[in-house]
Design an enzyme around this catalytic site. Structure first.
Site, PDB file in Angstrom:
ATOM      1  N   ASN A  70      39.338 -90.912  27.955  1.00 47.74           N
ATOM      2  CA  ASN A  70      38.359 -90.920  29.039  1.00 47.74           C
ATOM      3  C   ASN A  70      38.984 -90.735  30.428  1.00 47.74           C
ATOM      4  O   ASN A  70      38.424 -91.172  31.425  1.00 47.74           O
ATOM      5  CB  ASN A  70      37.511 -92.189  28.955  1.00 47.74           C
ATOM      6  CG  ASN A  70      38.357 -93.447  29.001  1.00 47.74           C
ATOM      7  OD1 ASN A  70      39.567 -93.386  29.216  1.00 47.74           O
ATOM      8  ND2 ASN A  70      37.728 -94.581  28.822  1.00 47.74           N
ATOM      9  N   LYS A 125      45.062 -90.708  32.996  1.00 52.15           N
ATOM     10  CA  LYS A 125      45.660 -90.899  31.667  1.00 52.15           C
ATOM     11  C   LYS A 125      46.250 -89.579  31.162  1.00 52.15           C
ATOM     12  O   LYS A 125      45.982 -88.516  31.736  1.00 52.15           O
ATOM     13  CB  LYS A 125      44.583 -91.437  30.724  1.00 52.15           C
ATOM     14  CG  LYS A 125      44.046 -92.814  31.139  1.00 52.15           C
ATOM     15  CD  LYS A 125      43.005 -93.322  30.137  1.00 52.15           C
ATOM     16  CE  LYS A 125      42.493 -94.692  30.536  1.00 52.15           C
ATOM     17  NZ  LYS A 125      41.551 -95.240  29.519  1.00 52.15           N
ATOM     18  N   GLU A 138      47.880-105.413  38.205  1.00 55.16           N
ATOM     19  CA  GLU A 138      48.237-104.065  37.746  1.00 55.16           C
ATOM     20  C   GLU A 138      49.043-103.301  38.802  1.00 55.16           C
ATOM     21  O   GLU A 138      49.955-102.547  38.460  1.00 55.16           O
ATOM     22  CB  GLU A 138      46.964-103.293  37.379  1.00 55.16           C
ATOM     23  CG  GLU A 138      46.283-103.902  36.154  1.00 55.16           C
ATOM     24  CD  GLU A 138      44.902-103.303  35.869  1.00 55.16           C
ATOM     25  OE1 GLU A 138      44.483-102.362  36.589  1.00 55.16           O
ATOM     26  OE2 GLU A 138      44.253-103.787  34.927  1.00 55.16           O
ATOM     27  N   HIS A 163      41.794 -94.664  34.368  1.00 57.02           N
ATOM     28  CA  HIS A 163      41.685 -96.114  34.357  1.00 57.02           C
ATOM     29  C   HIS A 163      41.474 -96.568  35.794  1.00 57.02           C
ATOM     30  O   HIS A 163      42.078 -96.012  36.715  1.00 57.02           O
ATOM     31  CB  HIS A 163      42.978 -96.745  33.823  1.00 57.02           C
ATOM     32  CG  HIS A 163      43.099 -98.197  34.161  1.00 57.02           C
ATOM     33  ND1 HIS A 163      42.490 -99.177  33.424  1.00 57.02           N
ATOM     34  CD2 HIS A 163      43.722 -98.829  35.189  1.00 57.02           C
ATOM     35  CE1 HIS A 163      42.738-100.363  33.988  1.00 57.02           C
ATOM     36  NE2 HIS A 163      43.488-100.169  35.062  1.00 57.02           N
ATOM     37  N   TYR A 196      47.673-103.564  29.169  1.00 61.06           N
ATOM     38  CA  TYR A 196      46.488-103.761  28.319  1.00 61.06           C
ATOM     39  C   TYR A 196      46.523-105.102  27.576  1.00 61.06           C
ATOM     40  O   TYR A 196      45.920-105.214  26.509  1.00 61.06           O
ATOM     41  CB  TYR A 196      46.348-102.597  27.335  1.00 61.06           C
ATOM     42  CG  TYR A 196      45.723-101.354  27.951  1.00 61.06           C
ATOM     43  CD1 TYR A 196      44.491-101.411  28.616  1.00 61.06           C
ATOM     44  CD2 TYR A 196      46.343-100.112  27.844  1.00 61.06           C
ATOM     45  CE1 TYR A 196      43.912-100.269  29.171  1.00 61.06           C
ATOM     46  CE2 TYR A 196      45.771 -98.966  28.401  1.00 61.06           C
ATOM     47  CZ  TYR A 196      44.554 -99.055  29.058  1.00 61.06           C
ATOM     48  OH  TYR A 196      43.975 -97.927  29.604  1.00 61.06           O
TER      49      TYR A 196
HETATM   50  P1  RTP Z   1      40.028 -98.722  31.597  1.00 54.79           P
HETATM   51  O1  RTP Z   1      40.474-100.153  31.413  1.00 54.79           O
HETATM   52  O2  RTP Z   1      40.961 -97.735  30.947  1.00 54.79           O
HETATM   53  O3  RTP Z   1      39.718 -98.403  33.030  1.00 54.79           O
HETATM   54  O4  RTP Z   1      38.647 -98.505  30.846  1.00 54.79           O
HETATM   55  P2  RTP Z   1      37.431 -99.491  30.737  1.00 54.79           P
HETATM   56  O5  RTP Z   1      37.640-100.706  31.591  1.00 54.79           O
HETATM   57  O6  RTP Z   1      36.211 -98.666  30.954  1.00 54.79           O
HETATM   58  O7  RTP Z   1      37.489 -99.894  29.217  1.00 54.79           O
HETATM   59  P3  RTP Z   1      38.210-101.141  28.513  1.00 54.79           P
HETATM   60  O8  RTP Z   1      37.176-101.905  27.775  1.00 54.79           O
HETATM   61  O9  RTP Z   1      39.083-101.886  29.471  1.00 54.79           O
HETATM   62  O10 RTP Z   1      39.112-100.404  27.444  1.00 54.79           O
HETATM   63  C1  RTP Z   1      40.342 -99.842  27.812  1.00 54.79           C
HETATM   64  C2  RTP Z   1      40.488 -98.476  27.205  1.00 54.79           C
HETATM   65  O11 RTP Z   1      40.614 -98.595  25.787  1.00 54.79           O
HETATM   66  C3  RTP Z   1      39.989 -97.497  25.147  1.00 54.79           C
HETATM   67  N1  RTP Z   1      38.943 -98.008  24.283  1.00 54.79           N
HETATM   68  N2  RTP Z   1      38.746 -97.592  23.067  1.00 54.79           N
HETATM   69  N3  RTP Z   1      36.192 -98.908  20.871  1.00 54.79           N
HETATM   70  C4  RTP Z   1      37.200 -98.139  21.223  1.00 54.79           C
HETATM   71  O12 RTP Z   1      37.674 -97.302  20.486  1.00 54.79           O
HETATM   72  C5  RTP Z   1      37.732 -98.293  22.581  1.00 54.79           C
HETATM   73  N4  RTP Z   1      37.287 -99.146  23.480  1.00 54.79           N
HETATM   74  C6  RTP Z   1      38.076 -98.970  24.563  1.00 54.79           C
HETATM   75  C7  RTP Z   1      39.461 -96.591  26.246  1.00 54.79           C
HETATM   76  O13 RTP Z   1      40.474 -95.638  26.566  1.00 54.79           O
HETATM   77  C8  RTP Z   1      39.283 -97.549  27.397  1.00 54.79           C
HETATM   78  O14 RTP Z   1      39.301 -96.886  28.628  1.00 54.79           O
HETATM   79 MG    MG Z   2      39.413-101.933  31.503  1.00 53.84          MG
END
Ligand code: RTP
Ligand code: MG
Length: 140
Positions: free
Chosen positions: A120, A13, A134, A123, A53
């Site tokens: 973070n 990212k 994707e 992805h 997303y």
């Molecule tokens: P990613 O898709 O980026 O690999 O991350 P992930 O599966 O661990 O998390 P996901 O639930 O898919 O969320 C996508 C990205 O959105 C941001 N996020 N912010 N509560 C919040 O403020 C929040 N929750 C998620 C993070 O950048 C997350 O990686």
């Molecule tokens: Mg995710």
């Protein structure tokens, strides 16, 4: 019986690229034994990010997330390996860098500066269906 070789999408990212952590993240991927299949630096536009997303559309963090992902270049990486989809998620660590386990990319290197978006670093696709969707979006 051998496990099937999979491919997954990894994104470094904008925070990871800006902090010069692309090399460190690639090192961890290669050290684990995964192969690099394709790689490119992308300035993503809103329509790509909205599709990427789509599952989060309407959530409170969606807008800040898209803005963050538009804020600078992203390194898109196509990688391959046995069970690489869950394997890379494990290398990345859990979503919140504050509580992600030490030893993981997010746990060792990730920061959350208190904004709504968790910066973070990476992805990784979360299922075979997400990976093919994707990869088509970012690479085809
Ligand atoms: P990613 O898709 O980026 O690999 O991350 P992930 O599966 O661990 O998390 P996901 O639930 O898919 O969320 C996508 C990205 O959105 C941001 N996020 N912010 N509560 C919040 O403020 C929040 N929750 C998620 C993070 O950048 C997350 O990686
Ligand atoms: Mg995710």
């Amino acid at each position: 019986m051998s496990t099937p070789v999979q491919e997954t999408l990894v994104l470094v990212k904008p925070d990871g690229v800006a902090r010069n952590l692309s090399g460190e993240i690639l090192r961890r991927i290669e050290q684990k034994g995964y192969s690099l299949v394709d790689i490119k630096l992308v300035q993503a536009d809103r329509s790509l990010l909205a599709e990427h997303y789509a599952e989060h559309a309407g959530k409170p963090f969606f807008e800040p997330l898209v803005e963050f992902m538009e804020s600078g270049p992203i390194l898109a990486i196509r990688i391959a390996g046995e069970r690489v989809i869950e394997g890379f998620r494990s290398l990345a660590g859990t979503t919140d860098p504050t509580t992600a386990a030490p030893g993981t990319i997010r746990g060792d290197l990730g920061r959350d500066w208190g904004s709504k978006v968790q910066q973070n670093l990476v992805h990784g696709s979360d299922s075979p269906e997400s990976a093919s969707r994707e990869l088509a979006l970012w690479f085809d």
